[in-house]
Write a protein that holds these residues in place. Structure first.
Motif, PDB file in Angstrom:
ATOM      1  N   TYR A  51       0.652  -1.084  -0.331  1.00  0.00           N
ATOM      2  CA  TYR A  51      -0.001  -0.334   0.014  1.00  0.00           C
ATOM      3  C   TYR A  51       1.357   1.232   0.139  1.00  0.00           C
ATOM      4  O   TYR A  51       2.083   0.896   0.402  1.00  0.00           O
ATOM      5  CB  TYR A  51      -0.607   0.015   1.303  1.00  0.00           C
ATOM      6  CG  TYR A  51      -2.361  -0.971   1.586  1.00  0.00           C
ATOM      7  CD1 TYR A  51      -2.991  -0.369   0.942  1.00  0.00           C
ATOM      8  CD2 TYR A  51      -1.919  -1.962   1.488  1.00  0.00           C
ATOM      9  CE1 TYR A  51      -4.018  -2.019   0.698  1.00  0.00           C
ATOM     10  CE2 TYR A  51      -2.485  -3.187   2.164  1.00  0.00           C
ATOM     11  CZ  TYR A  51      -3.834  -3.070   1.919  1.00  0.00           C
ATOM     12  OH  TYR A  51      -4.500  -3.909   1.932  1.00  0.00           O
ATOM     13  N   LYS A  58      -4.195   6.426  -2.671  1.00  0.00           N
ATOM     14  CA  LYS A  58      -4.127   5.200  -1.407  1.00  0.00           C
ATOM     15  C   LYS A  58      -3.773   4.327  -2.984  1.00  0.00           C
ATOM     16  O   LYS A  58      -4.893   3.824  -3.579  1.00  0.00           O
ATOM     17  CB  LYS A  58      -4.732   5.230  -1.324  1.00  0.00           C
ATOM     18  CG  LYS A  58      -4.297   3.662  -0.226  1.00  0.00           C
ATOM     19  CD  LYS A  58      -4.518   3.253   1.208  1.00  0.00           C
ATOM     20  CE  LYS A  58      -4.194   2.339   1.979  1.00  0.00           C
ATOM     21  NZ  LYS A  58      -4.900   2.158   3.413  1.00  0.00           N
ATOM     22  N   VAL A  60      -2.440   0.010  -4.164  1.00  0.00           N
ATOM     23  CA  VAL A  60      -2.513  -1.553  -3.606  1.00  0.00           C
ATOM     24  C   VAL A  60      -2.257  -1.579  -4.681  1.00  0.00           C
ATOM     25  O   VAL A  60      -2.563  -2.367  -5.930  1.00  0.00           O
ATOM     26  CB  VAL A  60      -3.665  -2.088  -2.828  1.00  0.00           C
ATOM     27  CG1 VAL A  60      -3.108  -3.553  -2.532  1.00  0.00           C
ATOM     28  CG2 VAL A  60      -4.575  -1.013  -2.193  1.00  0.00           C
TER      29      VAL A  60
END
Length: 151
Positions: A51, A58, A60
């Motif tokens: 992450y 954000k 991932v």
């Protein structure tokens, strides 16, 4: 039969490679500042999720599709393999890495993507214009900027 015998060569000629660089944003959880948070999915498969904050959101990425660069020499050997796989020869030149390091204080993300070209080989509507492969290289100044959630 021809497609299965020579399909890999046809696919490589019918793919467009793109790349994008973004600076990493320092994140904090109240205890420690970090660039990357690592979360293991399970102990059996040894897969990790990375992450990170970049470009205002954000993100991932799975450890199968990412490489984390710190000051470890073995990671730079892996970077050479990846850059030749994506025909990104300028990435393994130290000048590009030094330029990115100086602009972003050794905290950046490189996303390399391969897309199918719109041509007859890819089949109109089947694979044309769709994602073929994606790989992410995450550069951190030091391994102390990696927060392992499982420890």
């Amino acid at each position: 039969m021809f497609h299965f015998a020579f399909g890999n060569k046809l696919v490589l000629k019918s793919v467009v490679n793109t790349k994008a660089y973004y600076p990493l944003v320092l994140d904090t959880n109240g205890f420690k500042s970090y660039y990357i948070k690592v979360n293991s999915q399970n102990e059996i498969s040894h897969l990790n999720n990375y992450y990170y904050l970049s470009d205002g959101k954000k993100n991932v990425v799975n450890s199968n599709q990412a490489l984390v660069l710190d000051n470890n020499f073995n990671n730079y050997r892996n970077l050479y393999k990846i850059s030749s796989r994506y025909k990104n020869r300028d990435l393994n030149k130290s000048l590009v890495i030094q330029d990115l390091d100086s602009k972003t204080q050794k905290a950046w993300v490189l996303t390399m993507q391969s897309w199918y070209k719109d041509n007859l080989i890819n089949g109109i509507g089947f694979k044309a214009g769709k994602l073929y492969d994606k790989y992410t290289v995450i550069r951190v100044p030091d391994s102390s900027y990696i927060y392992n959630e499982n420890e």
